[in-house]
Design an enzyme around this catalytic site. Sequence first.
Site, short mmCIF file in Angstrom:
data_model
loop_
_atom_site.label_atom_id
_atom_site.label_comp_id
_atom_site.label_asym_id
_atom_site.label_seq_id
_atom_site.Cartn_x
_atom_site.Cartn_y
_atom_site.Cartn_z
N HIS A 1 38.87 45.98 38.21
CA HIS A 1 37.56 45.54 38.69
C HIS A 1 36.67 46.76 38.90
CE1 HIS A 1 38.73 41.33 40.45
NE2 HIS A 1 39.27 41.54 39.27
N GLY A 2 35.37 46.53 39.03
CA GLY A 2 34.45 47.63 39.30
C GLY A 2 34.36 48.63 38.19
N HIS B 1 33.35 48.30 43.30
CA HIS B 1 32.34 47.35 42.85
C HIS B 1 30.93 47.90 43.03
CE1 HIS B 1 35.34 43.87 43.33
NE2 HIS B 1 35.03 43.96 42.06
N SER C 1 32.11 49.22 35.93
CA SER C 1 30.81 49.80 35.56
C SER C 1 30.69 51.25 36.01
CB SER C 1 29.67 48.99 36.18
OG SER C 1 29.62 47.69 35.64
N ASP D 1 35.13 33.88 38.91
CA ASP D 1 35.51 35.18 39.47
C ASP D 1 35.28 35.27 40.97
OD1 ASP D 1 36.45 37.82 39.05
OD2 ASP D 1 34.40 38.59 39.04
N HIS D 2 36.18 35.97 41.65
CA HIS D 2 36.07 36.26 43.08
C HIS D 2 35.78 35.01 43.91
CE1 HIS D 2 36.68 40.57 43.47
NE2 HIS D 2 36.06 40.71 42.30
N ASN E 1 36.89 44.21 33.96
CA ASN E 1 35.72 43.47 34.45
C ASN E 1 34.50 44.37 34.54
OD1 ASN E 1 37.68 41.52 34.84
ND2 ASN E 1 37.11 41.08 36.95
N VAL E 2 33.37 43.86 34.03
CA VAL E 2 32.12 44.61 34.04
C VAL E 2 30.99 43.70 34.50
CG1 VAL E 2 30.46 45.92 32.66
CG2 VAL E 2 32.91 46.06 32.11
N THR F 1 27.87 45.21 36.93
CA THR F 1 26.70 46.03 37.27
C THR F 1 26.09 46.70 36.04
OG1 THR F 1 27.55 46.41 39.50
CG2 THR F 1 25.88 47.94 38.69
#
Length: 288
Positions: free
Chosen positions: A211-212, A183, A214, A84-85, A233-234, A236
């Site tokens: 993304h981000g 994020h 959480s 990822d990233h 995507n999770v 945090t």
Amino acid sequence: MPLVTTGELITRATEARSAVAAFNIITLEHIEAVIAGAESAAAPVVLQVSENAVKFRYGRLLPLARAAVAAAERAAVPVALHLDHVQSDDLLRQAHDAGFSSVMYDAARLPYAENLAATRTAADWAHSQGLWIEAELGQVGGKNGEPPLDAHAPGARTDPAQARTFVADSGVDALAVAIGSTHAMTTRTATLDHDLLKRLAATLDVPLVLHGSSGVPDDELTAAVAGGITKVNVGTALNQAMTGAIRAFLAEHPEAVDSRKYLSVGREAMAEAVARIIGVLAGGGRSG
């Protein structure tokens, strides 16, 4: 069961008009917790290793990747491994041999033309290795060479027409879109732009990624899946669960020194968070 590919899980989710949960892992406890949570929910899952996680592990990808592969092969549910990233081309080129079936190549910090060129090169290489590739497109900066706005900065939004051109010209398999999430949020207060998501879903013919997540409330997540998000995507949220559980344990047991005591509590809290999030996503299946 054998490791599966991210592309396979995304294809299944697309056909089922649902979404796959993808969790960022940092430690062996993260790996075990994500798989345990997915098994509890009887759902497939993606284990994600970010470039920042690799930096934390002394810049070495293989130890965490090998642990993830070994755990995935013993899981009772389908598990895929995603890098990822990635900004480093050197790290990108380690993906295939380390057991990853997919990568998210992150050049969104660059001006549009540079982002496109770098992503096209990454996509060509990834496809030559049989890897599924995701990219990100936030909001392009203004005229006169202004830098692009970070894809998850407050106010960043992905333009549908530009996204369509970017996907066609870059050749990526999926696109992470900026629709209001950010994020590393520790409060679940993000409000997503569902009208924009609807336009993006109607305009693009590749899976869309959030993304981000959480910082996104449950009802917003289910609405996002219903609106066309196929990968969520999770990261945090798992760290919050782990840290909170460990803090509470150590406060109650200040004499504790055996790390297994508090790490097991943290691992269990993460597993519960994984199962809960997967359950939320399952409630957002698209109709029609």
